[in-house]
Design a protein around this motif. Sequence first.
Motif, PDB file in Angstrom:
ATOM      1  N   ARG A 368       0.828  -1.203   0.000  1.00 22.64           N
ATOM      2  CA  ARG A 368       0.000   0.000   0.000  1.00 22.64           C
ATOM      3  C   ARG A 368       0.867   1.260   0.000  1.00 22.64           C
ATOM      4  N   VAL A 370       0.325   5.805  -0.624  1.00 20.60           N
ATOM      5  CA  VAL A 370      -0.630   6.904  -0.768  1.00 20.60           C
ATOM      6  C   VAL A 370      -0.536   7.502  -2.169  1.00 20.60           C
ATOM      7  N   TRP A 404      -5.459   4.595   3.280  1.00 17.78           N
ATOM      8  CA  TRP A 404      -4.152   4.031   3.649  1.00 17.78           C
ATOM      9  C   TRP A 404      -3.973   4.033   5.160  1.00 17.78           C
ATOM     10  N   ARG A 408      -3.617   0.833   7.658  1.00 19.12           N
ATOM     11  CA  ARG A 408      -2.440   0.715   8.522  1.00 19.12           C
ATOM     12  C   ARG A 408      -2.851   0.499   9.975  1.00 19.12           C
ATOM     13  N   TYR A 413      -3.547  -4.925   5.606  1.00 22.08           N
ATOM     14  CA  TYR A 413      -2.540  -4.775   4.564  1.00 22.08           C
ATOM     15  C   TYR A 413      -1.541  -5.921   4.690  1.00 22.08           C
ATOM     16  N   LEU A 416       3.317  -2.196   3.423  1.00 24.52           N
ATOM     17  CA  LEU A 416       2.923  -0.784   3.384  1.00 24.52           C
ATOM     18  C   LEU A 416       4.185   0.042   3.578  1.00 24.52           C
TER      19      LEU A 416
END
Length: 544
Positions: A368, A370, A404, A408, A413, A416
């Motif tokens: 992941r 942003v 995101w 988290r 996830y 990340l």
Amino acid sequence: MAAIALLATACSQSSGSGGGKNDTLVVFTGQAGDYQANFNPFSPTMVEGPGTIFESLFYFNQVRDEPAKPLLGTEYSWNEDGTELSITLREGVTWSDGEEFTADDVVFTLDMISRHKEMNGTGYKGEAEAVDDTHVKITFDEPSYMDGPQILGKIYIVPEHIWKDVEQPSKDTVRKPVGTGPYTLGDFKGQAFTLKANPDYWDGEPAVKQVRYVALSGNQAGADALAAGKIDWQTGPVPDIRNVEKNYPGYKAVTVPINQTALMTCANPELGCKGPQTDPAVRKAIYYAMDRTQLNSLAFQNTSSQISPGFALVESNKELVSAKLEESLAPMRADAARAERILKDAGYTKGPDGVYAKGGRKLSLTVRVVSGWTDYITAVDTLAEQLKKVGIKITPQQSSWNEWSEARGQGNYQLLIDSLYPGPSPDPFYTYSYFFGTETTAEVGEAANPNFSRYSNPKVDKALQELKKLAPEATAQRRKQYDVIQTEIERDMPYIPVLTGGTTSEYHASKFEGWPTEYNLYAVPAVWSRPDQAQIYKALKPAG
């Protein structure tokens, strides 16, 4: 250009009433996509508030070894055995709604986070008592020296008269925050919100009358807005970052190596993590498959530096990097042969498509990132190519910061990309207690804060407890515990070290004066670093 146009209204309101002076500071935190109103200082998805709206008792500078700066507190002291912390509070402070600030607010705040584990990001375990309106005593079951800077500098005091009626304080988004800080919340919209100077602030109304937070589409939009003179401060990459003064007239830049970039992994299957990344062999193979020199060049314009797999900051904590580590520094070049050997030894076999598999499941992972964070996006794209060479497939998964951040915090996830940050002082204890301690994590689906990896190791927990008991000057004894922590996390690697990030901020020096520089780092110069940003807002004045 459409993104820049969104700033026109904010900038047209920048002139203050005093002789046309510009007293509105426009900042960009890297927010990609609309803001979601959340001013709860204990929430992992909070957009603003610590330092600006809500204050701690003292301010501790993470980048300089200096005495704590008094805020709501004026003095503090420990008893002889480190089991009792006494705090004197500032008199004459009022909340932004006019109510008086007292010791009861401090005790209420500490008691509240004790009752709600998900709010207790520092692992606070004391028992607080209001001696009188301006004195608080906190007692501990055992020596707790290392708790001091966290309690004093990282817990933000909230008003009892408001929060006592909040049914679920950990989940409340606090849309109408009341604090003691230098700013109050002004208007709020998804694309921008404003903090207004508090005219009744105990330290005097700030010279910067408004701070305007804007949301753009990402780093490139930030660079474009900077070039157009539409924002005054941002922390993040711009093209040709070493020549900011030449490329952006009126602006300057400062770079500080403080946060440690890592691939976070949801590592702990016992707490609900699922996927190949729960296998330590996979994490270690990724570690050796990285070409960090290439990553630094392509993604970070060579502003990053080496990182230790034990996560003691290489520059400021060099003497604390353990001699018992297999490697004191993460390799800057890939070791593909070693990465593949680790996988084979763990029972993985390479398929005809070049991807390793085990038990019929391919070694395929999502990471992941942003949307709009161009440096991190470039980093994960580059990593995908690097890992492909050793039979590991990773697929970048872009999303808004809000999505995101939620993933988290909840553990939804596999990989990340983010950074591990230090605590209120340069001591690595705080990074370890935040990100590697069982106290600050939770099962998948519950909010972890901030041990997002769900890492839990009894040896690390025991070492952290021992460190709490030791006075900061007990260097030799502390090193023994750091040895334990660093060797354990090097072996387990719940956070895969990438590089020590060179945090760069670009600021409008011709419009405002009083910025921190490499020669005067009175606060961490990053707009998203809290409560440092508040110290900077208070220090700035319109130029001239």
